[in-house]
Write a protein that holds these residues in place. Structure first.
Motif: not given
Lengths: 154, 112
Positions: A10, A32, A36
């Protein structure tokens, strides 16, 4: 197509102004992103603290009173490792290297207790690898953080 | 910066109604605690149960608030969440403050 890699990746890139309020907003986005990526509360807290200390140092020391500097931040996670890269156009680190981060002494009288000087100690204790360069008037700090324990599955 | 005095004396308990004590609020936090502390009470307990995040600026603000108290006054901490507890341990500031696991334990005067 399902993600079949054993360690999915990510990434997040953002640009922020050198103020405590913008740091708060940036940390919120990183938190956040790490959630995730499946990082648990403790690992997110560690990454957030290291990043907060590094960004606070840029605001307070690299840019100092010239409060309109820009900071670029990139966060790439691969499984339980996060690579943070922070670039700024502020002043160079003293001696062109990272502070040793010796913890401030606490064996002093109450009125002499330190109210600061913990930032680099925390960064060094909680990060896995650090690299700093100053080229063409820009600082580049790379920080690697490893999440301890098992990554959460939610 | 929102603080609430939940017990007025023996000990005075000040609850921090903020999720973060960071560089953005460190100065306001220090000033608010100094204002909230009663000069008449020997022991003041800061209830940190709502605080999810603290950085070294916030830590410094707690130290500064403690230094601003009168002689013979003591500042204890209570109900540290895991991340806040970690910052106190890593900086060894847990050796400077009496830290109570819960606000009830702080009321009883027991250490952690």
């Amino acid at each position: 197509m399902p993600d079949t890699s054993p360690q999915s990746s990510h990434s997040l890139e953002l640009s922020l102004g050198s103020s405590p309020q913008e740091i708060r907003a940036a940390l919120d986005r990183v938190r956040r992103a790490l959630r995730d990526a499946g990082w648990d509360d403790e690992a997110r807290g560690t990454a957030e603290l290291v990043l907060a200390e590094a960004l606070n140092n840029i605001v307070e020391h690299a840019y100092g009173s010239a409060g309109d500097g820009q900071i670029r931040l990139s966060v790439v996670t691969r499984g339980r490792t996060a690579e943070l890269v922070i670039c700024d156009g502020g002043g160079v680190m003293p001696g062109r290297r990272l502070p040793e981060g010796a913890p401030p002494r606490l064996d002093v009288g109450t009125q002499e207790l330190p109210e600061g000087g913990f930032g680099w100690h925390l960064i060094r204790r909680l990060s896995d690898h650090l690299n700093y360069r100053h080229d063409d008037g820009r600082n580049r700090l790379e920080i690697r953080i490893r999440a301890e324990g098992e990554a959460s599955q939610d | 910066m929102q603080l609430t005095v939940t017990d007025t004396e023996d000990p005075q308990i000040i609850r921090v109604d903020e999720g973060r004590i960071d560089a953005a609020v460190a100065i306001q936090f220090k000033d608010a605690v100094r204002e909230a502390v009663s000069p008449a009470t020997a022991r003041v307990v800061l209830d940190l149960g709502a605080v999810e995040f603290i950085d070294s600026s916030g830590l410094g603000a707690i130290v500064a608030a403690m230094k601003g108290m009168g002689q013979g006054q003591r500042l204890d901490l209570a109900a540290l969440r895991p991340m806040v507890d970690k910052v106190f341990r890593l900086t060894r500031m847990d050796t400077i403050f009496v830290i109570h696991e819960t606000v009830d334990a702080a009321r009883d005067g027991r250490g952690s």
